[in-house]
Design a protein around this motif. Structure first.
Motif, PDB file in Angstrom:
ATOM      1  N   LEU A  68      10.020  61.358   5.953  1.00 37.07           N
ATOM      2  CA  LEU A  68       9.803  60.902   7.365  1.00 37.07           C
ATOM      3  C   LEU A  68       8.372  61.124   7.600  1.00 37.07           C
ATOM      4  O   LEU A  68       7.953  61.302   8.942  1.00 37.07           O
ATOM      5  CB  LEU A  68      10.556  61.907   8.184  1.00 37.07           C
ATOM      6  CG  LEU A  68      12.272  61.892   8.092  1.00 37.07           C
ATOM      7  CD1 LEU A  68      12.884  63.011   8.712  1.00 37.07           C
ATOM      8  CD2 LEU A  68      12.557  60.569   8.511  1.00 37.07           C
ATOM      9  N   GLY A  69       7.508  60.951   6.824  1.00 38.10           N
ATOM     10  CA  GLY A  69       5.911  60.663   7.017  1.00 38.10           C
ATOM     11  C   GLY A  69       5.315  62.250   6.966  1.00 38.10           C
ATOM     12  O   GLY A  69       4.127  62.261   7.441  1.00 38.10           O
ATOM     13  N   LEU A  70       5.825  63.264   6.687  1.00 42.40           N
ATOM     14  CA  LEU A  70       5.255  64.497   6.842  1.00 42.40           C
ATOM     15  C   LEU A  70       4.773  64.872   5.291  1.00 42.40           C
ATOM     16  O   LEU A  70       5.555  64.909   4.241  1.00 42.40           O
ATOM     17  CB  LEU A  70       6.162  65.485   7.341  1.00 42.40           C
ATOM     18  CG  LEU A  70       5.498  66.815   7.818  1.00 42.40           C
ATOM     19  CD1 LEU A  70       4.779  66.479   9.188  1.00 42.40           C
ATOM     20  CD2 LEU A  70       6.715  67.936   8.239  1.00 42.40           C
ATOM     21  N   ALA A  71       3.317  65.173   5.215  1.00 41.58           N
ATOM     22  CA  ALA A  71       3.086  65.586   3.678  1.00 41.58           C
ATOM     23  C   ALA A  71       3.062  66.932   3.572  1.00 41.58           C
ATOM     24  O   ALA A  71       2.327  67.948   3.190  1.00 41.58           O
ATOM     25  CB  ALA A  71       1.440  64.993   3.508  1.00 41.58           C
ATOM     26  N   ALA A  72       4.603  67.289   3.046  1.00 40.41           N
ATOM     27  CA  ALA A  72       5.043  68.662   3.193  1.00 40.41           C
ATOM     28  C   ALA A  72       4.928  69.037   1.485  1.00 40.41           C
ATOM     29  O   ALA A  72       5.336  68.133   0.574  1.00 40.41           O
ATOM     30  CB  ALA A  72       6.548  68.882   3.677  1.00 40.41           C
ATOM     31  N   SER A  76       8.620  80.351  -0.961  1.00 40.64           N
ATOM     32  CA  SER A  76       9.667  79.795  -0.047  1.00 40.64           C
ATOM     33  C   SER A  76       9.064  79.194   1.319  1.00 40.64           C
ATOM     34  O   SER A  76       9.911  78.792   2.074  1.00 40.64           O
ATOM     35  CB  SER A  76      10.667  80.864   0.582  1.00 40.64           C
ATOM     36  OG  SER A  76       9.900  81.874   1.095  1.00 40.64           O
ATOM     37  N   ASP A  77       7.872  78.958   1.323  1.00 44.17           N
ATOM     38  CA  ASP A  77       7.318  78.171   2.560  1.00 44.17           C
ATOM     39  C   ASP A  77       6.989  76.848   2.268  1.00 44.17           C
ATOM     40  O   ASP A  77       6.541  76.228   1.141  1.00 44.17           O
ATOM     41  CB  ASP A  77       6.004  78.707   2.800  1.00 44.17           C
ATOM     42  CG  ASP A  77       5.979  80.228   3.360  1.00 44.17           C
ATOM     43  OD1 ASP A  77       7.117  80.641   3.943  1.00 44.17           O
ATOM     44  OD2 ASP A  77       4.854  80.837   3.517  1.00 44.17           O
ATOM     45  N   LEU A  78       7.165  75.691   3.258  1.00 46.90           N
ATOM     46  CA  LEU A  78       6.994  74.467   3.163  1.00 46.90           C
ATOM     47  C   LEU A  78       5.528  74.498   4.159  1.00 46.90           C
ATOM     48  O   LEU A  78       5.573  74.930   5.329  1.00 46.90           O
ATOM     49  CB  LEU A  78       8.052  73.810   3.740  1.00 46.90           C
ATOM     50  CG  LEU A  78       9.089  72.903   2.656  1.00 46.90           C
ATOM     51  CD1 LEU A  78       9.689  74.232   1.888  1.00 46.90           C
ATOM     52  CD2 LEU A  78      10.188  72.181   3.602  1.00 46.90           C
ATOM     53  N   VAL A  79       4.513  73.797   3.345  1.00 44.00           N
ATOM     54  CA  VAL A  79       3.357  73.850   4.024  1.00 44.00           C
ATOM     55  C   VAL A  79       2.908  72.414   4.087  1.00 44.00           C
ATOM     56  O   VAL A  79       3.271  71.405   3.574  1.00 44.00           O
ATOM     57  CB  VAL A  79       2.290  74.615   3.417  1.00 44.00           C
ATOM     58  CG1 VAL A  79       2.648  76.384   3.370  1.00 44.00           C
ATOM     59  CG2 VAL A  79       1.881  74.206   1.977  1.00 44.00           C
ATOM     60  N   VAL A  80       2.248  72.012   5.263  1.00 43.81           N
ATOM     61  CA  VAL A  80       1.216  70.919   5.528  1.00 43.81           C
ATOM     62  C   VAL A  80      -0.218  71.099   5.359  1.00 43.81           C
ATOM     63  O   VAL A  80      -0.549  71.830   6.223  1.00 43.81           O
ATOM     64  CB  VAL A  80       1.646  70.060   6.689  1.00 43.81           C
ATOM     65  CG1 VAL A  80       0.815  68.884   6.721  1.00 43.81           C
ATOM     66  CG2 VAL A  80       3.281  69.840   6.779  1.00 43.81           C
ATOM     67  N   GLY A  81      -0.741  70.692   4.333  1.00 40.45           N
ATOM     68  CA  GLY A  81      -2.282  71.103   4.231  1.00 40.45           C
ATOM     69  C   GLY A  81      -2.057  72.748   3.824  1.00 40.45           C
ATOM     70  O   GLY A  81      -1.186  73.146   2.968  1.00 40.45           O
TER      71      GLY A  81
END
Lengths: 347, 133
Positions: free
Chosen positions: A136-140, A146-151
């Motif tokens: 869906l366009g998020l650079a995760a 256990s964390d999902l991060v963007v950057g």
């Protein structure tokens, strides 16, 4: 749901295990948070297949990690102003503020068909939410454990646990992040610390809105999750309703337990002597440690990345005065660095 | 080379394993100290939080009595046999790294009195020094 859908038989190599997609939609906080516990017993007893549950709370609430103390974690003044429901989950991790701008995914599974449980399962199953976000366009990305991060910023917190004979993995996406409320609900030893906590939350947390301008509709994200778990060859989730036994168990066991103060307000775990008087994990290895001032009255504040001290502050009293940054050559900073290293920080 | 008398056995050598994850050691007063084996510690991972069983409470075997959290995963352990918890290890609760550093010594989990001590003894493997119990 017929027996062939129950995911108990070993799938052929080219087949995926079939799980149930249990979509609770928008629902009350207690259901969004704790219905999964009622599902666990059914899954463990092989009455229900392994299950991917999705839900969105229809009102704000607070969730404590299994080992956290109500009294130590939550600011009494905040709860007086905003008497939000407080639920203690059976999984690990820290205090979270949850609201209708967030959506949850919760996996319930047995050993033989899902995985052995334990931290290694987090990385395996979180490949699904990572792929869904990317589609869906998020650079995760996954930041273990256990964390999902963007950057460098966290957009999704996840945790797991064993309950009633099944394994649970729960997590969610932040559509919008109300970082003010996230900060205000936390109990702190001095009001002067709150602006620092808010600054760190804003620095290390993000949301779908912040990254892309607007969160996706939850129905879209649910479809993306189902497709992602399939594409990762983890399971094929097919829609199914809650079982009458799960509804009954929720009404007669799960929800009464959550209303019992003895469950919600477990006594604090004793603290190691000489350690920090407050330990606040913001996201992943970033957090704040608070120590009694070694030289006299007041508090020492350590902004920490793993076990490395990034910044130090002094709070001259326990009142509302702002914290004073410690200059790089201050002897108190060296003392604080040693104190952080002794605790291992947030490694 | 002169003969050197052996010293007292190490805490590990006097621990009797109960399955892969737990050990016990009989105390002089007839109670039993229980802890995690080295294998159990490895399986638990880096333990960040530990809440011991309720002192004074009688548990049935397998009933969830204590919890360990590592890397955001909460696991539960029951007592190996029916019994009453006499003492918890407050030091290990305050500093769970004790369980990792010294699982057979300072990192013990709890002290209990089994309803039937024979049931516990029957479940035990040989002591790691090979002596009979």
């Amino acid at each position: 749901m017929n027996a062939s859908d129950r995911g108990t038989a070993s799938p052929r190599a080219d087949e995926l295990p079939v799980w149930r997609l249990l979509d609770l939609g928008r629902c009350a906080p207690e259901r969004a948070q704790a219905f999964v516990e009622a599902v666990a017993a059914s899954v463990a007893a092989n009455e229900a297949p392994n299950t991917l549950l999705v839900a969105q709370p229809d009102a704000p609430y607070i969730s404590l990690g299994f080992h956290q103390s109500f009294v130590e974690e939550l600011d009494p003044g905040f709860l007086e102003r905003r008497p939000l429901p407080v639920l203690r989950r059976v999984e690990g991790g820290g205090t979270t503020y949850l609201d209708p701008d967030q959506g949850f995914y919760q996996l319930v599974y047995r050993d033989e068909a899902g995985g052995p449980g334990g931290p290694a399962d987090l990385a395996r199953f979180l490949a699904g939410p990572v792929r869904a976000a990317r589609s869906l366009g998020l650079a995760a990305e996954l930041r273990v454990p256990s964390d999902l991060v963007v950057g460098e910023r966290k957009i999704s917190g996840n945790a797991g646990g064993d309950w009633d004979g099944a394994h649970l993995l729960v997590g969610g996406f932040l559509g919008r992040a109300d970082t003010r409320t996230m900060t205000d609900l936390v109990r702190l030893p001095a009001p002067g610390l709150r602006p620092i906590v808010r600054r760190e939350v804003d620095r290390w947390m993000t949301s779908w809105e912040r990254e892309t301008g607007a969160p996706p509709r939850w129905e879209v994200l649910t479809r993306a999750l189902v497709e992602a778990f399939r594409a990762e060859r983890l399971f094929d989730a097919r829609r199914g309703p809650p079982l009458p036994a799960e509804e009954r168990r929720f009404e007669t066991e799960t929800w009464p337990r959550h209303q019992d103060p003895a469950w919600r307000e477990l006594p604090p775990i004793p603290r190691a002597p000489g350690g920090p008087i407050r330990k606040l994990r913001i996201a992943g290895p970033r957090g704040i440690l608070v120590f009694d001032h070694a030289e006299g009255e007041g508090l020492e504040i350590a902004i920490v990345d793993g076990s490395e001290l990034r910044e130090g502050f002094l709070l001259s009293d326990h009142g509302g005065e702002p914290a004073v940054p410690l200059p790089p050559d201050a002897p108190a900073l060296a003392t604080l660095r040693r104190a952080v290293e002794r605790t291992s920080g947030f490694d | 080379m002169p003969f050197a008398a052996p010293g007292p056995p190490s805490p590990r050598a006097t621990a009797c394993p109960i399955g892969p994850d737990l050990w016990f050691r009989r105390a002089p007063d007839g109670s039993y100290v229980v802890g995690l084996t080295e294998g159990g510690v490895q399986r638990a991972g880096r333990i960040a939080r530990f809440r011991g069983p309720t002192v004074g409470r009688t548990y049935t075997a397998g009933e969830s009595a204590l919890s360990l959290e590592s890397e955001k995963w909460v696991g539960h352990l029951g007592l190996p046999v029916d019994g009453t918890v006499l003492e918890g290890n407050a030091s290990a609760e305050a500093d769970p790294s004790l369980i990792l550093r010294d699982p057979y010594g300072a990192g013990w989990l709890y002290r209990m009195r089994p309803r039937d001590p024979g049931a516990l003894e029957a479940r035990a493997g040989r002591r790691t020094d090979g002596e009979e119990r």
